[in-house]
Design a protein around this motif. Structure first.
Motif, PDB file in Angstrom:
ATOM      1  N   GLY A 171      35.203 122.251 -38.554  1.00 57.99           N
ATOM      2  CA  GLY A 171      34.902 122.479 -39.960  1.00 57.99           C
ATOM      3  C   GLY A 171      33.552 123.069 -40.266  1.00 57.99           C
ATOM      4  O   GLY A 171      33.230 123.300 -41.435  1.00 57.99           O
ATOM      5  N   MET A 172      32.733 123.337 -39.259  1.00 59.72           N
ATOM      6  CA  MET A 172      31.436 123.977 -39.467  1.00 59.72           C
ATOM      7  C   MET A 172      31.398 125.283 -38.693  1.00 59.72           C
ATOM      8  O   MET A 172      32.018 125.413 -37.635  1.00 59.72           O
ATOM      9  N   VAL A 173      30.650 126.264 -39.208  1.00 61.20           N
ATOM     10  CA  VAL A 173      30.506 127.545 -38.529  1.00 61.20           C
ATOM     11  C   VAL A 173      29.048 127.978 -38.572  1.00 61.20           C
ATOM     12  O   VAL A 173      28.332 127.704 -39.540  1.00 61.20           O
ATOM     13  N   LEU A 174      28.604 128.614 -37.495  1.00 59.77           N
ATOM     14  CA  LEU A 174      27.285 129.229 -37.417  1.00 59.77           C
ATOM     15  C   LEU A 174      27.453 130.711 -37.116  1.00 59.77           C
ATOM     16  O   LEU A 174      28.303 131.096 -36.310  1.00 59.77           O
ATOM     17  N   TYR A 175      26.620 131.531 -37.766  1.00 57.52           N
ATOM     18  CA  TYR A 175      26.570 132.964 -37.505  1.00 57.52           C
ATOM     19  C   TYR A 175      25.144 133.326 -37.103  1.00 57.52           C
ATOM     20  O   TYR A 175      24.186 132.866 -37.731  1.00 57.52           O
ATOM     21  N   GLN A 201      24.035 116.426 -38.845  1.00 56.97           N
ATOM     22  CA  GLN A 201      24.339 115.189 -38.137  1.00 56.97           C
ATOM     23  C   GLN A 201      25.694 115.282 -37.438  1.00 56.97           C
ATOM     24  O   GLN A 201      26.691 115.678 -38.030  1.00 56.97           O
ATOM     25  N   GLY A 202      25.693 114.923 -36.159  1.00 59.38           N
ATOM     26  CA  GLY A 202      26.923 114.912 -35.392  1.00 59.38           C
ATOM     27  C   GLY A 202      27.265 116.231 -34.731  1.00 59.38           C
ATOM     28  O   GLY A 202      28.301 116.337 -34.070  1.00 59.38           O
ATOM     29  N   PHE A 203      26.407 117.238 -34.883  1.00 61.54           N
ATOM     30  CA  PHE A 203      26.647 118.548 -34.287  1.00 61.54           C
ATOM     31  C   PHE A 203      25.431 118.975 -33.470  1.00 61.54           C
ATOM     32  O   PHE A 203      24.299 118.579 -33.764  1.00 61.54           O
TER      33      PHE A 203
END
Length: 253
Positions: free
Chosen positions: A117-121, A229-231
């Protein structure tokens, strides 16, 4: 060479955001979006992206893919002052995307990673770049995975981490290795045990050595990213003396 940050400062970008030669922009976003936003992003995708989205068996995964690609197009289009649907991508033999050359706009190097559910670019105008993101979760066989795919030194370092911290150390090491091979652009054709990264809580992100070409380790910078948090996350950039900016997607782009 390595850099560290104690606490990433994610900020909402200004409307007139610039990306100059030594800049690296890292964007963070949630993949959760209402149906109307998913539809809007899907309308900007290419035919091959729509086909890829349709291959997902579950609507949740399909929507996350559409949102991740739609946001990528929107962010790149913002830098290039182009509509998201006008961008065209090509892929190297290992699947790493790049903007199509000769399409009437300048090149940007970019990479993306998403997890739960999270994305980084990561986006930069002049350098090869790779980014990887993982949610820290229970992985009961992390030591066995490390023993199979990591170097002996990395495996030993992981086993030396106190048990309560070992899961986070494993996923942190994994993102460091994945970000490096993504920056190189050769995917898993480059064995994970052909190079060594730093391991352990508090160990600065660092490419320790590359076995086939020892000089290559000095050609890359590695930076720990703190997505939330958690990543855990890692950014790898070609060269040194670059400037990072952490940007938060708000949906108003």
């Amino acid at each position: 060479m390595f850099k560290t940050i104690a606490d990433a400062q994610w900020r909402v970008p200004h409307a007139d955001i610039d990306l100059t030669g030594n800049d690296v922009h890292v964007w963070r976003a949630s993949l959760s979006a209402p149906a109307r936003t998913v539809q809007r992003f899907q309308e900007a995708l290419s035919v091959d992206e729509v086909v890829r989205a349709a291959r997902y068996a579950f609507a949740h995964d399909r929507d996350h893919f559409i949102v991740a690609r739609g946001m990528l197009r929107t962010i790149l289009g913002r830098y290039l002052q182009l509509r998201p649907g006008h961008l065209r991508f090509r892929y190297n033999p290992y699947g790493k995307p790049a903007l199509t050359a000769g399409a009437g706009y300048e090149q940007l190097s970019f990479n993306l990673s998403h997890s739960h559910g999270m994305v980084l670019y990561a986006i930069t105008p002049t350098r090869a770049v790779g980014i990887d993101l993982e949610q820290v979760r229970d992985e009961p066989v992390c030591e066995q995975i490390a023993g199979r795919f990591f170097t002996p030194q990395e495996h030993a370092g992981l086993c030396a981490v106190p048990s309560p911290m070992r899961q986070a150390a494993f996923f942190t090491c994994w993102t460091r290795k994945e970000a490096y091979i993504k920056a190189r652009g050769d995917g898993l054709s480059h064995p994970l045990n052909a190079f060594e990264v730093s391991v352990g809580p508090g160990a600065p992100a660092r490419l320790v050595r590359t076995h086939n070409n020892p000089a290559e380790a000095e050609q890359w910078s590695m930076l720990e990213i703190e997505p939330g948090q958690g990543f855990v996350g890692t950014l790898v950039v070609e060269g040194h003396d670059w400037n990072i900016t952490h940007l938060q997607w708000t949906g108003d782009h």
